[in-house]
Design a protein around this motif. Structure first.
Motif, mmCIF file in Angstrom:
data_model
loop_
_atom_site.group_PDB
_atom_site.id
_atom_site.type_symbol
_atom_site.label_atom_id
_atom_site.label_comp_id
_atom_site.label_asym_id
_atom_site.label_seq_id
_atom_site.Cartn_x
_atom_site.Cartn_y
_atom_site.Cartn_z
ATOM 1 N N PRO A 67 52.549 49.341 53.216
ATOM 2 C CA PRO A 67 51.363 49.117 54.053
ATOM 3 C C PRO A 67 51.432 47.822 54.858
ATOM 4 O O PRO A 67 50.978 47.787 56.010
ATOM 5 C CB PRO A 67 50.216 49.078 53.030
ATOM 6 N N VAL A 68 51.972 46.754 54.264
ATOM 7 C CA VAL A 68 52.052 45.486 54.984
ATOM 8 C C VAL A 68 52.987 45.612 56.182
ATOM 9 O O VAL A 68 52.685 45.143 57.286
ATOM 10 C CB VAL A 68 52.510 44.351 54.040
ATOM 11 N N ALA A 69 54.135 46.257 55.988
ATOM 12 C CA ALA A 69 55.060 46.472 57.103
ATOM 13 C C ALA A 69 54.434 47.381 58.157
ATOM 14 O O ALA A 69 54.650 47.189 59.359
ATOM 15 C CB ALA A 69 56.359 47.078 56.589
ATOM 16 N N THR A 70 53.659 48.356 57.723
ATOM 17 C CA THR A 70 52.970 49.238 58.673
ATOM 18 C C THR A 70 51.978 48.452 59.518
ATOM 19 O O THR A 70 51.886 48.648 60.740
ATOM 20 C CB THR A 70 52.245 50.363 57.917
ATOM 21 N N ALA A 71 51.215 47.553 58.884
ATOM 22 C CA ALA A 71 50.266 46.727 59.630
ATOM 23 C C ALA A 71 50.982 45.870 60.665
ATOM 24 O O ALA A 71 50.519 45.723 61.810
ATOM 25 C CB ALA A 71 49.476 45.848 58.659
ATOM 26 N N SER A 72 52.117 45.301 60.293
ATOM 27 C CA SER A 72 52.879 44.474 61.227
ATOM 28 C C SER A 72 53.373 45.298 62.408
ATOM 29 O O SER A 72 53.287 44.861 63.570
ATOM 30 C CB SER A 72 54.067 43.836 60.493
ATOM 31 N N ALA A 73 53.866 46.499 62.147
ATOM 32 C CA ALA A 73 54.377 47.346 63.221
ATOM 33 C C ALA A 73 53.257 47.799 64.154
ATOM 34 O O ALA A 73 53.422 47.814 65.381
ATOM 35 C CB ALA A 73 55.085 48.555 62.630
ATOM 36 N N ILE A 74 52.107 48.150 63.593
ATOM 37 C CA ILE A 74 50.982 48.598 64.420
ATOM 38 C C ILE A 74 50.491 47.461 65.303
ATOM 39 O O ILE A 74 50.169 47.656 66.493
ATOM 40 C CB ILE A 74 49.853 49.142 63.530
ATOM 41 N N ALA A 75 50.399 46.240 64.746
ATOM 42 C CA ALA A 75 49.956 45.096 65.544
ATOM 43 C C ALA A 75 50.895 44.832 66.714
ATOM 44 O O ALA A 75 50.454 44.430 67.800
ATOM 45 C CB ALA A 75 49.865 43.854 64.653
ATOM 46 N N GLU A 76 52.183 45.094 66.529
ATOM 47 C CA GLU A 76 53.148 44.863 67.595
ATOM 48 C C GLU A 76 53.158 45.994 68.616
ATOM 49 O O GLU A 76 53.254 45.756 69.830
ATOM 50 C CB GLU A 76 54.538 44.687 66.995
ATOM 51 N N LEU A 77 53.045 47.244 68.126
ATOM 52 C CA LEU A 77 53.138 48.386 69.032
ATOM 53 C C LEU A 77 51.838 48.661 69.777
ATOM 54 O O LEU A 77 51.855 49.189 70.894
ATOM 55 C CB LEU A 77 53.538 49.635 68.242
ATOM 56 N N TYR A 78 50.698 48.316 69.176
ATOM 57 C CA TYR A 78 49.390 48.577 69.785
ATOM 58 C C TYR A 78 48.584 47.280 69.807
ATOM 59 O O TYR A 78 47.639 47.102 69.020
ATOM 60 C CB TYR A 78 48.655 49.677 69.006
ATOM 61 N N PRO A 79 48.925 46.364 70.697
ATOM 62 C CA PRO A 79 48.322 45.024 70.660
ATOM 63 C C PRO A 79 46.893 44.958 71.186
ATOM 64 O O PRO A 79 46.191 43.983 70.922
ATOM 65 C CB PRO A 79 49.266 44.200 71.544
ATOM 66 N N ASP A 80 46.442 45.963 71.957
ATOM 67 C CA ASP A 80 45.098 45.898 72.544
ATOM 68 C C ASP A 80 44.284 47.109 72.123
ATOM 69 O O ASP A 80 44.812 48.128 71.652
ATOM 70 C CB ASP A 80 45.184 45.822 74.068
ATOM 71 N N VAL A 81 42.970 47.010 72.314
ATOM 72 C CA VAL A 81 42.048 48.056 71.879
ATOM 73 C C VAL A 81 42.295 49.354 72.632
ATOM 74 O O VAL A 81 42.201 50.451 72.063
ATOM 75 C CB VAL A 81 40.595 47.583 72.057
#
Length: 532
Positions: A33-47
């Motif tokens: 889950p932590v790695a998933t959160a990091s990847a999502i923050a990088e791939l989808y940076p805006d709302v």
């Protein structure tokens, strides 16, 4: 002396025995889950990009069947909960099942529980120690999750809710495993029963979310974890319900334990005939006799799951509605039929991963027969080692192919009956399911290789299955290099129906399986029985 005397000593013993494998379980549960959160923050940076992803998710029943609904598509935490909570809870459930069974029923089956009981140890110290160790493992995983999410800058409330849901589901399945350990005399059967319950709950959650039937999803603890709504207006009262259910299950296991003798199960074993039938005069026949109950259970589960998902497929095209973006996308792909094929391809890849679990479990019967001393009486007769191994391996290979065929046939028939083409769709989806078989066989071959060369490490076959699943389901999201993702045999399976089939990769997977099996057989020939 109290009934729990010596529990502390047994807790330390269990932690020492699992000092290598248990930290791996805990780290994997927390890291995904932590790695998933990091990847999502990088791939989808805006709302805006997150909302677009959320619209795609809510319009795709296949995705919701796999990972569940999304409750807050605007935040990194909401997308993380959607993408990772199912994987984390399933892993926590598997860890809890195996821990409890290993330190309760397996100890009784091997005779170690009787030796421990001869010391100043209480009657219920052993199961209490197993539950405490499992609870500690889930607590550590939850703390690591909270710390990891804090490092990603996610809200504390959502992090605690996510971690609590994962640990809570782990404790629920610890209680389920404690109950199944009272029912049977065999640790392997107790594990199989608990994992079957996990599979049933996973099916209920997937079917309910794919069909939008909330009542069905609420029947599953995995559905409870999702509906805790981590990072999306958390429902704290659900965590209290999960904890209460876990406590009730442990209490039920305690009541059942009081009604049986040490080493016995509440479901008595049937007494066999005095002499063997003619049908048991070969290693293959014996292997089939030992494996048939497991295969029948898996076959029934795959038939039900295939029929459920097949009945859902006909309504996938209805998601277009008034959404012009989705309508345009479907027009480019070839219409709603392309979405139906994508739905089937997604579900069949999931069936293949689960069938890999059957292949591992069935092949591990070799190690179980050797460990409990039943292999030696067979091999001391005029039975070559290769024939004994080949009998169990044939059951694993043929069984995994059979359950995939059953799932494909059931899904095709259910879908065909809804659209008026039962024969055509049954043949089409059956063929797509059969194309997944070579990848599943690689897992059986890896298990044989470990059994022949590193018998003490045969349980690592489950780790291979988990790694392959992660590479396939999260590899692209975590931006893992394509060359690493293709280390999974499932990455070489064709995306059917709807895609094209390349025969070369399938032949390559079969040749790889044969080579691994041959190496495992050679190692088994050279080592002593019951060696490490």
């Amino acid at each position: 002396m109290t009934a729990l005397a010596g529990t502390g000593v047994l807790v330390r013993l269990a932690l020492r025995r699992d000092r290598l494998l248990l930290p791996i379980w805990i780290l994997v549960i927390a890291a995904i889950p932590v790695a998933t959160a990091s990847a999502i923050a990088e791939l989808y940076p805006d709302v805006g990009s997150r909302l677009a992803l959320g619209a795609t998710i809510m319009a795709n029943p296949a995705l919701q069947a796999l990972t569940g609904p999304i409750f807050d598509p605007t935040s990194v935490g909401g997308l993380t909960a959607w993408r990772a909570i199912t994987f984390a809870t399933v892993l926590a459930a598997l860890m809890s099942i195996m821990l409890v069974t290993r330190h309760t029923r397996a100890e009784e089956e091997s005779g170690r529980a009787e030796l421990i009981g001869a010391a100043p140890v209480g009657r219920y110290a052993l199961p209490a120690a197993a539950v405490l160790v499992t609870g500690l493992a889930n607590l550590l995983a939850a703390l690591l999750l909270i710390a990891g999410f804090a490092g990603q800058g996610l809200p504390a409330a959502g992090s605690i809710a996510f971690a609590g849901a994962v640990a809570g589901v782990g404790l629920v399945f610890a209680g389920i495993a404690a109950v199944t350990a009272q029912l049977t005399e065999n640790a392997r059967t107790a594990n199989a029963l608990a994992i079957a319950v996990l599979g049933l709950f996973l099916l209920l959650r997937a079917a309910g979310d794919a069909a939008g039937a909330e009542a069905v999803s609420w029947l599953s603890p995995l559905g409870w974890a999702q509906r805790t709504r981590a990072f999306a207006d958390e429902r704290w009262w659900l965590l209290a319900i999960v904890a209460a259910v876990a406590i009730l299950l442990v209490a039920a296991a305690d009541l059942l334990a009081r009604r049986r003798d040490l080493g016995a199960g509440l479901l008595p074993s049937r007494r066999g005939p005095a002499s063997a039938a003619a049908s048991l005069r070969s290693p293959l026949a014996l292997a089939w006799r030992l494996q048939r109950g497991l295969l029948l259970g898996w076959a029934a589960a795959f038939a039900v799951a295939g029929a459920v998902f097949g009945s859902l497929a006909a309504g996938v095209g209805d998601i277009v509605g008034d959404n012009p973006q989705i309508a345009d996308m479907l027009a480019r792909l070839g219409g709603a039929g392309a979405l139906t094929d994508t739905f089937f391809a997604t579900q069949l890849s999931l069936f293949a991963l689960v069938a890999g679990g059957y292949a591992v479990q069935a092949t591990l019967r070799l190690r179980a027969e050797e460990s409990i001393g039943r292999a030696e009486p067979v091999l001391v007769a005029a039975v070559p080692r290769w024939r004994w191994l080949a009998g169990h391996l044939a059951c694993a290979l043929a069984g995994s192919a059979l359950i995939l065929a059953i799932a494909g046939l059931a899904a095709g028939l259910a879908h065909g009956l809804r659209i008026g083409e039962p024969a055509t769709q049954a043949i089409r989806i059956l063929g797509a399911a059969l194309a997944q078989i070579p990848a599943v066989w690689v897992l059986a071959a890896i298990t044989v290789l470990l059994f022949g060369l590193l018998p003490r490490a045969t349980s690592l076959a489950w780790a291979f299955l988990v790694v392959f699943a992660l590479l396939g389901q999260l590899g692209e999201l975590l931006q893992i290099d394509e060359r690493i993702r293709r280390l999974s045999p499932f990455a070489h399976s064709p995306s059917l129906p709807g895609g094209t089939i390349a025969v070369g990769p399938l032949i390559g997977l079969c040749l790889l399986s044969a080579a691994l099996m041959a190496a495992g057989l050679a190692g088994f020939h050279r080592r002593d029985l019951n060696s490490d």
